[in-house]
Scaffold this motif. Structure first.
Motif, mmCIF file in Angstrom:
data_model
loop_
_atom_site.group_PDB
_atom_site.id
_atom_site.type_symbol
_atom_site.label_atom_id
_atom_site.label_comp_id
_atom_site.label_asym_id
_atom_site.label_seq_id
_atom_site.Cartn_x
_atom_site.Cartn_y
_atom_site.Cartn_z
ATOM 1 N N GLY A 130 16.642 -36.282 -84.765
ATOM 2 C CA GLY A 130 17.654 -37.241 -84.357
ATOM 3 C C GLY A 130 17.614 -38.542 -85.133
ATOM 4 O O GLY A 130 18.373 -39.454 -84.844
ATOM 5 N N ARG B 63 20.452 -37.896 -78.396
ATOM 6 C CA ARG B 63 20.069 -38.790 -79.493
ATOM 7 C C ARG B 63 20.846 -38.440 -80.766
ATOM 8 O O ARG B 63 21.329 -39.314 -81.476
ATOM 9 C CB ARG B 63 18.562 -38.682 -79.746
ATOM 10 N N MET B 64 20.980 -37.132 -81.026
ATOM 11 C CA MET B 64 21.680 -36.704 -82.238
ATOM 12 C C MET B 64 23.182 -36.970 -82.129
ATOM 13 O O MET B 64 23.807 -37.439 -83.078
ATOM 14 C CB MET B 64 21.406 -35.224 -82.502
ATOM 15 N N PHE C 283 18.326 -40.905 -88.266
ATOM 16 C CA PHE C 283 19.447 -41.016 -89.181
ATOM 17 C C PHE C 283 18.986 -41.711 -90.451
ATOM 18 O O PHE C 283 18.328 -42.742 -90.375
ATOM 19 C CB PHE C 283 20.512 -41.863 -88.491
ATOM 20 N N ALA D 62 23.746 -40.532 -82.602
ATOM 21 C CA ALA D 62 23.652 -40.941 -84.006
ATOM 22 C C ALA D 62 24.989 -40.721 -84.711
ATOM 23 O O ALA D 62 25.420 -41.564 -85.506
ATOM 24 C CB ALA D 62 22.550 -40.145 -84.708
ATOM 25 N N ILE D 63 25.631 -39.603 -84.401
ATOM 26 C CA ILE D 63 26.943 -39.339 -85.006
ATOM 27 C C ILE D 63 27.977 -40.339 -84.479
ATOM 28 O O ILE D 63 28.776 -40.894 -85.241
ATOM 29 C CB ILE D 63 27.404 -37.893 -84.678
ATOM 30 N N VAL E 4 27.630 -36.280 -93.218
ATOM 31 C CA VAL E 4 26.289 -36.194 -92.636
ATOM 32 C C VAL E 4 25.689 -34.832 -92.971
ATOM 33 O O VAL E 4 26.250 -33.798 -92.618
ATOM 34 C CB VAL E 4 26.342 -36.372 -91.101
ATOM 35 N N ASN F 115 16.905 -34.950 -77.177
ATOM 36 C CA ASN F 115 17.261 -35.014 -78.596
ATOM 37 C C ASN F 115 18.738 -34.735 -78.816
ATOM 38 O O ASN F 115 19.333 -35.218 -79.772
ATOM 39 C CB ASN F 115 16.435 -34.003 -79.406
ATOM 40 N N TYR G 212 24.758 -39.526 -95.246
ATOM 41 C CA TYR G 212 23.656 -39.670 -94.295
ATOM 42 C C TYR G 212 22.888 -38.356 -94.177
ATOM 43 O O TYR G 212 23.429 -37.282 -94.424
ATOM 44 C CB TYR G 212 24.171 -40.047 -92.902
ATOM 45 N N LEU H 11 20.534 -36.270 -91.207
ATOM 46 C CA LEU H 11 20.204 -36.264 -89.776
ATOM 47 C C LEU H 11 19.318 -35.064 -89.489
ATOM 48 O O LEU H 11 19.632 -33.935 -89.893
ATOM 49 C CB LEU H 11 21.476 -36.198 -88.932
ATOM 50 N N GLY H 12 18.212 -35.292 -88.785
ATOM 51 C CA GLY H 12 17.276 -34.224 -88.458
ATOM 52 C C GLY H 12 17.687 -33.478 -87.208
ATOM 53 O O GLY H 12 17.959 -34.103 -86.183
ATOM 54 N N THR H 13 17.714 -32.149 -87.293
ATOM 55 C CA THR H 13 18.097 -31.344 -86.127
ATOM 56 C C THR H 13 17.091 -30.235 -85.826
ATOM 57 O O THR H 13 17.286 -29.484 -84.891
ATOM 58 C CB THR H 13 19.478 -30.691 -86.335
#
Lengths: 163, 154
Positions: free
Chosen positions: B49, A79-80, B51, A83-84, B4, A76, B64, B66-68
């Protein structure tokens, strides 16, 4: 290009892989304890450092090599970050995140936990050094693949985390 | 510029913050207004993760979510470090995960269970509506984008 080796605490496996990548550690034989301990950040980072991306050096091809800790984010994390990075196409193509966790063995987990979390440095460090040497050739193989560019094509079709 | 908002799954407090920034939500929105925001509770599983594009604010900034999931601070540190390394100052990250009350987190799990979906969405929106004034206050007074006064919502 920016190459980031990442693991749970940014103290052992990622530092070892980055050390091999930068020729700070041998890539034809197992590293000695003194060589591992002489690496910057080896068995040194604490929980408040988690998340920080630390510079380790430049490799022979001019790539910047970094280490990062991601706790239990696993894939993850990549993945994160991906995404950025997707917000800027230029940046995305510059960054490669390598997950070193698949090569971490039980000794490294136990030793790292004892040394970094509970503060039993003498015992923990001995165990984590033993574990690092057990997986050492796996780290060499991983770094060899990275240097050969084997991850470049895969990176485009998947997230930024490899393997 | 890209802004974000980080929260547990990227589609609860982040969506409300995006609604505030884009001017879609009033300072005291009803739960229904929050529940009907695009991408509110849009997740189908608990995968982080993802978006979500939340729209554009008055200054043309892209918003945006974003899941964390519980790792917002760790990710914020890592992402900010990386953006500094890349010399990218066009992306701002704002952690709003603290504005997801425990009930919202529970409803996020309940939402993945199909029969509970409408109830979970309504309950989460009600819960978020209660903390929305604090969220707006945080965005105005404490957010990392505070240095740029043109970014303050409303």
């Amino acid at each position: 290009m920016i190459i980031i080796y990442s693991c749970y605490g940014g103290s052992h496996s990622s530092v070892t892989a980055a050390g091999i990548h930068l020729n700070l550690l041998p890539n034809t034989r197992e590293a000695k304890n003194e060589e591992l301990l002489s690496l910057p950040y080896y068995d040194a980072q604490v929980s408040r450092d988690h998340g920080r991306i630390r510079f380790m050096g430049w490799d022979e091809n001019g790539h910047n090599v970094y280490i990062a800790s991601k706790r239990n984010l696993g894939n993850n994390f990549a993945r994160m970050v991906g995404a950025i990075l997707d917000l800027t196409q230029e940046a995305r193509d510059k960054v490669l995140i390598i997950d070193t966790m698949p090569y971490v063995n039980l000794w490294m987990v136990i030793g790292g936990f004892l040394s970094r979390r509970w503060g039993f440095k003498n015992v923990g460090r001995s165990i984590v050094l033993y574990g690092t040497r057990q997986s050492y050739f796996k780290f060499i193989q991983l770094v060899t693949l990275v240097k050969q560019g084997g991850f470049q094509d895969a990176r485009r079709s998947d997230a930024h985390s490899l393997p | 510029m890209h802004i974000v908002f980080l929260d547990d799954l990227g589609c609860y407090a982040a969506v409300a913050a995006g609604g505030s920034f884009s001017g879609v939500l009033s300072p005291n929105p009803t739960p229904s207004e929050i529940a009907h925001l695009p991408n509110f509770a849009a997740h189908r599983d608990l995968q982080v993760g993802r978006f979500y594009h939340l729209g554009t604010d008055k200054q043309g900034n892209q918003l945006y979510g974003l899941g964390t999931r519980g790792n917002a601070q760790l990710f914020l540190t890592a992402a900010n470090d990386l953006l500094k390394i890349l010399q990218e100052d066009d992306i701002r990250l704002v952690d709003v995960s603290g504005f997801n009350p425990p009930l919202v987190r529970a409803m996020a799990i309940a939402k993945t269970l199909f029969p509970l979906e409408p109830f979970a969405v309504r309950t989460a929106a009600r819960s978020l509506a209660r903390v929305f004034p604090q969220l707006v206050h945080y965005l105005v007074m404490d957010s990392p984008v505070k240095n740029d006064l043109t970014l303050i919502p409303g």
